[in-house]
Design an enzyme around this catalytic site. Structure first.
Site, short mmCIF file in Angstrom:
data_model
loop_
_atom_site.label_atom_id
_atom_site.label_comp_id
_atom_site.label_asym_id
_atom_site.label_seq_id
_atom_site.Cartn_x
_atom_site.Cartn_y
_atom_site.Cartn_z
N VAL A 68 -47.79 -14.29 -11.67
CA VAL A 68 -49.16 -13.81 -11.48
C VAL A 68 -49.80 -14.62 -10.36
O VAL A 68 -50.03 -15.82 -10.49
CB VAL A 68 -50.00 -13.95 -12.77
CG1 VAL A 68 -51.42 -13.45 -12.52
CG2 VAL A 68 -49.35 -13.16 -13.91
N ASP A 128 -40.83 -6.51 -8.76
CA ASP A 128 -42.12 -6.91 -8.20
C ASP A 128 -43.26 -6.25 -8.97
O ASP A 128 -43.23 -5.04 -9.20
CB ASP A 128 -42.18 -6.52 -6.73
CG ASP A 128 -43.10 -7.41 -5.92
OD1 ASP A 128 -44.23 -7.64 -6.39
OD2 ASP A 128 -42.70 -7.87 -4.85
N LYS A 140 -53.81 4.05 -2.14
CA LYS A 140 -54.79 4.94 -2.76
C LYS A 140 -56.10 4.94 -1.98
O LYS A 140 -56.71 5.99 -1.77
CB LYS A 140 -55.05 4.50 -4.20
CG LYS A 140 -56.18 5.28 -4.88
CD LYS A 140 -56.39 4.85 -6.32
CE LYS A 140 -57.54 5.63 -6.96
NZ LYS A 140 -57.70 5.32 -8.40
N HIS A 272 -12.98 23.59 6.49
CA HIS A 272 -13.88 24.19 5.50
C HIS A 272 -13.66 23.57 4.11
O HIS A 272 -13.53 24.28 3.11
CB HIS A 272 -13.71 25.71 5.46
CG HIS A 272 -14.01 26.37 6.77
ND1 HIS A 272 -15.24 26.32 7.37
CD2 HIS A 272 -13.21 27.08 7.61
CE1 HIS A 272 -15.21 26.97 8.51
NE2 HIS A 272 -13.99 27.44 8.69
N ARG A 431 -5.92 34.05 -9.83
CA ARG A 431 -4.88 33.05 -9.62
C ARG A 431 -3.63 33.69 -8.98
O ARG A 431 -2.95 33.05 -8.19
CB ARG A 431 -4.55 32.39 -10.95
CG ARG A 431 -3.80 31.07 -10.82
CD ARG A 431 -3.96 30.25 -12.08
NE ARG A 431 -5.36 29.98 -12.34
CZ ARG A 431 -6.09 29.06 -11.71
NH1 ARG A 431 -5.52 28.29 -10.80
NH2 ARG A 431 -7.36 28.89 -11.99
N ASP A 464 2.71 35.96 -15.10
CA ASP A 464 2.95 36.59 -13.79
C ASP A 464 3.11 35.57 -12.66
O ASP A 464 3.94 35.75 -11.76
CB ASP A 464 1.86 37.61 -13.45
CG ASP A 464 0.46 37.11 -13.76
OD1 ASP A 464 0.29 35.92 -14.06
OD2 ASP A 464 -0.49 37.93 -13.70
#
Length: 510
Positions: A68, A128, A140, A272, A431, A464
């Site tokens: 402080v 801080d 402000k 890409h 796939r 497949d």
């Protein structure tokens, strides 16, 4: 410029004194009253400049080990009073509160302390309190007060006060206030993320203090900005500025090559975001030559990356190709001179830096956050699914192919042989289509797929794919497994002398 306001006093409380001397000398020259605390006060006195200790205002010393110092009504009243408000001005006079026109703060280095691996106690002490409060108060009240919240803004502040002998405009003060709230919000986000490291509070906060505006985004009609510390990851040695698409490709290249960190010389070529060529060999030159053979057409304008130093022989080969970016941990002096022969070729040294462990992307009206896919399939993870056991060479190739597959857009199939990418099917809705694309591409570049391996980023819902693969000579398959019809694929492999292993880990990349 709007009406200028004369500043006559400044409160200075900074952690780093770097760059402060010319500012305090200018303030002294302009006749400012300077208030300060602790180490900053001593620094100013050591310059031979008069300074008023904050304790003289508050009648309190610095207490609680320095926790402080400035937290007092006479300090914050001097900052927050509205000078066009008669009641505020009267209270300043009644309570003998000095007007403070400028506040200069440099916060305790919380993020640097965390990054240093300091103890929790040391980290907590670098949160801080007084400084952040001074910043918020001064920002402000920008109508009357100018707030300097970072060493990075010292030069601009010095220019502002020098230009008009300590006078500032409302627009200038508002600009510095905006900078101040950028600093304070970032600081609080860093503290929150430290405390919330385990994600116990379900909240998302990400902050970058500054961004680099790019020429454009994915396409020329889109704006683009990069937020991040590029220089912490790379040393840019040569070439033009990186574009939005370059950065995405570089990200993909780095993540892919991290899979081969510390391994034999490995070279990858990306286009890409996907690898169009990748090979691992005894020399980096041969790795490059064989990576290029994977798809010399797509390699044009690609992103090149090596996991070891690029030597002169390799550079001579690379120099024959038009490429956008070359990345390596280092370059020989001769290689550097060769590759600099193309003025626009971007050359990067990749530093040894830890990357974030989470990924963020925009989605709908918010963001999606997930853990990065940090799982790399290894031999000990594999479960043999077929009676036919893979050879050591097939096993090595399957791990190699799996690493590439993990970093290729889904749906994907990767075909590899002898630590060389033969072809991949990338980003397909089926796939089967991914497999057919990879086979057609491999054949177009004269690859013999007999004895090659196939990697899939997800399970086969039907047999497949293994049937098509078997028909072109593929002898080993690596896939996550988990389909309710796994047995159909396994049965086909058993009947056709194909080895299959399952990893138990899916690697979708959307």
């Amino acid at each position: 410029m709007s009406e200028l306001k004369q500043a006559k006093s400044a409160l200075i409380s900074v952690f780093s004194k770097y760059g402060l001397e010319p500012i305090v000398r200018k303030l002294d020259e302009l006749g400012f009253t300077i208030y300060s605390t602790g180490g900053t006060e001593k620094f100013i006195k050591d310059q031979g400049i008069d300074v008023v200790p904050v304790e003289d205002i508050t009648s309190y010393p610095s207490i609680l080990g320095g926790r402080v110092k400035t937290l007092h009504p006479k300090v914050f009243g001097g900052i927050l009073n509205r000078q066009d408000n008669d009641s505020d001005v009267a209270e300043l006079e009644e309570y003998e509160i000095p007007q403070i026109d400028v506040v200069i703060v440099d916060l305790y280095p919380f993020e640097k302390t965390v990054a240093s691996g300091a103890s929790e106690q040391d980290i907590i002490e670098k949160i801080d309190i007084g400084g952040i409060s001074l910043i918020r108060a001064a920002a402000k009240n920008f109508k009357d007060v100018l707030c300097v919240s970072s060493v990075d803004d010292y030069a601009e502040f010095l220019e502002v006060i020098s230009e008009n002998n300590g006078k500032t405009s409302l627009s200038q003060r508002k600009r510095f206030a905006t900078k101040a709230f950028n600093i304070s919000s970032h600081y609080d986000s860093a503290i929150f993320n430290y405390f919330n490291a385990k994600g116990e509070v379900n909240s998302f906060k990400q902050s970058e203090l500054s961004g680099k505006e790019l020429r454009y985004g994915e396409n020329p009609h889109q704006q683009g900005t990069f937020y991040g510390d590029f220089d912490a990851m790379f040393d840019k040695l040569h070439g033009k500025e990186l574009s939005y698409n370059n950065l995405l490709d570089v990200d993909a290249a780095v993540n892919l090559m991290n899979e081969f960190k510390g391994e034999a010389p490995t070279f990858a070529i990306l286009k890409h975001n996907n690898a169009c060529g990748l090979a691992q060999r005894e020399t980096i030159k041969q790795a490059y030559v064989d990576a290029l053979a994977g798809d010399p057409v797509s390699a044009f304008g690609g992103i090149l990356i090596s996991n070891v130093e690029i030597d002169a022989e390799t550079a001579e080969e690379i120099h024959k190709l038009f490429c956008e970016v070359v990345i390596a941990p280092s370059y020989s002096d001769e290689a550097l001179e060769i590759l600099k022969g193309k003025k626009n070729r971007i050359m990067l040294i990749l530093k040894d830096i830890e990357l974030p462990k989470s990924q963020v992307r925009t989605c709908l009206n918010g963001v999606l956050v997930q853990d990065k896919d940090l799982k790399t399939d290894a031999a000990e993870d594999l479960q043999q699914a077929t009676k036919n056991k893979p050879t050591d060479e097939e096993l090595s190739d399957m791990i190699f192919a799996s690493k590439i597959c993990k970093h290729t857009k889904s749906n994907t199939i990767v075909l590899a042989k002898n630590k060389q990418l033969c072809a991949s099917g990338t980003g397909q809705t089926s796939r089967v289509d991914a497999l057919k694309q990879s086979i057609e591409k491999a054949h177009s570049f004269n690859f013999d797929l007999h004895g090659a391996v196939m990697a899939s980023d997800a399970f086969f819902p039907f047999p497949d794919c293994v049937e098509i693969a078997g028909n072109v000579g593929i002898t080993a398959v690596i896939q996550p497994g988990g389909s309710i019809k796994d047995d159909l694929s396994i049965d086909y492999c058993n009947e056709n002398n194909i080895a299959m292993v399952m990893t138990g880990t899916r690697h979708f990349k959307h």
